[in-house]
Design an enzyme around this catalytic site. Structure first.
Site, short mmCIF file in Angstrom:
data_model
loop_
_atom_site.label_atom_id
_atom_site.label_comp_id
_atom_site.label_asym_id
_atom_site.label_seq_id
_atom_site.Cartn_x
_atom_site.Cartn_y
_atom_site.Cartn_z
N ASP A 164 -49.54 17.32 -63.87
CA ASP A 164 -50.38 18.51 -63.82
C ASP A 164 -51.50 18.35 -62.78
OD1 ASP A 164 -51.89 16.73 -65.28
OD2 ASP A 164 -52.28 18.07 -66.97
N SER A 165 -51.49 17.21 -62.06
CA SER A 165 -52.31 17.10 -60.84
C SER A 165 -51.88 18.19 -59.86
CB SER A 165 -52.17 15.71 -60.21
OG SER A 165 -50.81 15.36 -60.09
N ASP A 223 -45.48 16.86 -67.03
CA ASP A 223 -46.68 16.88 -67.88
C ASP A 223 -46.70 18.12 -68.77
OD1 ASP A 223 -48.28 14.63 -67.60
OD2 ASP A 223 -49.19 15.36 -65.74
N LYS A 266 -44.68 14.07 -70.63
CA LYS A 266 -45.85 13.22 -70.81
C LYS A 266 -46.97 14.06 -71.39
CE LYS A 266 -48.39 11.68 -67.04
NZ LYS A 266 -49.71 12.30 -67.24
N GLU A 304 -51.31 13.56 -72.91
CA GLU A 304 -52.46 12.66 -72.93
C GLU A 304 -52.95 12.41 -74.35
OE1 GLU A 304 -55.45 14.23 -70.25
OE2 GLU A 304 -54.00 14.39 -68.61
N GLU A 363 -54.49 5.09 -67.13
CA GLU A 363 -55.26 5.62 -65.99
C GLU A 363 -56.71 5.15 -66.04
OE1 GLU A 363 -54.76 9.78 -65.12
OE2 GLU A 363 -56.08 9.61 -63.37
O1 KIV Z 1 -50.87 14.54 -63.24
C1 KIV Z 1 -50.67 13.44 -62.71
O2 KIV Z 1 -50.40 13.34 -61.50
C2 KIV Z 1 -50.79 12.25 -63.54
C3 KIV Z 1 -50.75 10.92 -62.86
C4 KIV Z 1 -51.91 10.73 -62.00
C5 KIV Z 1 -50.58 9.81 -63.82
O3 KIV Z 1 -50.91 12.36 -64.72
#
Ligand code: KIV
Length: 257
Positions: free
Chosen positions: A46-47, A85, A113, A115, A182
């Site tokens: 989600d970056s 994510d 994934k 958090e 992280e």
């Molecule tokens: O969203 C993302 O890119 C991430 C990584 C930096 C681990 O969660």
């Protein structure tokens, strides 16, 4: 990477044998490049929010946006495992987590994934019982930036160290196939790596993790304004790209006869 397609099992089996390389992709061409480079774990992170969509942080990313980008990555059919994510507030309850995870899987993700540790264990279990592979994420949690006010190293005090260790153990027991650490204090990341049976994949958490994950544009030096401290790109590719764009532009002013 071998010619075979990666699975949660092949990622997990690398623990203690071979470092795990993981990078982000948000679209078809980048997924093709990661495949060509043999990257075994491709994260549609989600970056996406900051890297591609111009949001200030990850809390603005929607499930629909994630689905759109997961589809683009999946069309490239990378041999690396495609993990997506679960965005902010799409896994508040086990039922919601499962529905959101299923939507990402329908879009082409091979795992999801989210958090958090013990706080989201019922969600992790709901996802796992539906047969969807789960990747954990501990340490600095970008989706909590609004509550925390900034991104800072985790694990420097005893309370945080103990909580993270217990969270990592709980995620392993709940069936996660690996866990991202992280911005975890490096000695704590090392301790967690030794203590749990699943691989740790670090980002800004020292060299002792079982693998490393980076935002690909940070590694390539194409992120527009900021490169995190834990990365030293070999070259700022964005400068080369701007140079190529300028020289094409200039060539229009003085065309070759
Ligand atoms: O969203 C993302 O890119 C991430 C990584 C930096 C681990 O969660």
């Amino acid at each position: 990477m071998s010619e075979t397609t990666e699975t949660p099992q092949t990622i997990r089996e690398r623990k203690g044998r071979e470092p795990i390389a993981a990078l982000t992709a948000y679209d078809f061409p980048m997924a093709k490049l990661l495949d060509a480079a043999g990257v075994p774990l491709v994260l549609v992170g989600d970056s996406l929010g900051m890297v591609v969509l111009g949001y200030p942080d990850t809390t603005h990313v929607t499930l629909e946006e994630m689905e759109h980008h997961v589809r683009a990555v999946a069309r490239a059919k990378p041999r690396g495992l495609v993990v997506a994510d679960l965005p902010y507030r799409t896994y508040e309850t086990p039922e919601q987590a499962l529905t959101s995870a299923q939507r990402l899987v329908t879009a082409g993700a091979e795992g999801v994934k989210a958090e958090g540790g013990r706080a989201i264990l019922p969600q992790v279990e709901a996802i796992g019982s539906a047969g969807i592979p789960f990747l954990g994420h501990l340490g600095m949690l970008p989706q909590s930036v609004l509550e925390e006010g900034c991104y800072k190293i985790k694990g420097r005090d005893e309370v945080q160290r103990e909580a993270m260790l217990a969270d990592a153990q709980a995620l392993g027991q709940a069936g996660a196939f690996a866990v991202v650490l992280e911005l975890v204090d490096a000695p704590v990341a090392k301790e967690i790596t030794a203590a749990i049976g699943i691989p740790t994949i670090g980002i800004g958490s020292g060299a002792a993790c079982d693998g490393q994950i980076l935002v690909t544009t940070d590694l390539l030096g194409t992120s527009p304004d900021f490169i995190p401290k834990h990365i030293r790109p070999e070259e700022l590719l964005r400068d080369r790209m701007i140079g190529m764009l300028r020289s094409w532009h200039d060539s229009l002013r003085s065309p070759i006869e």
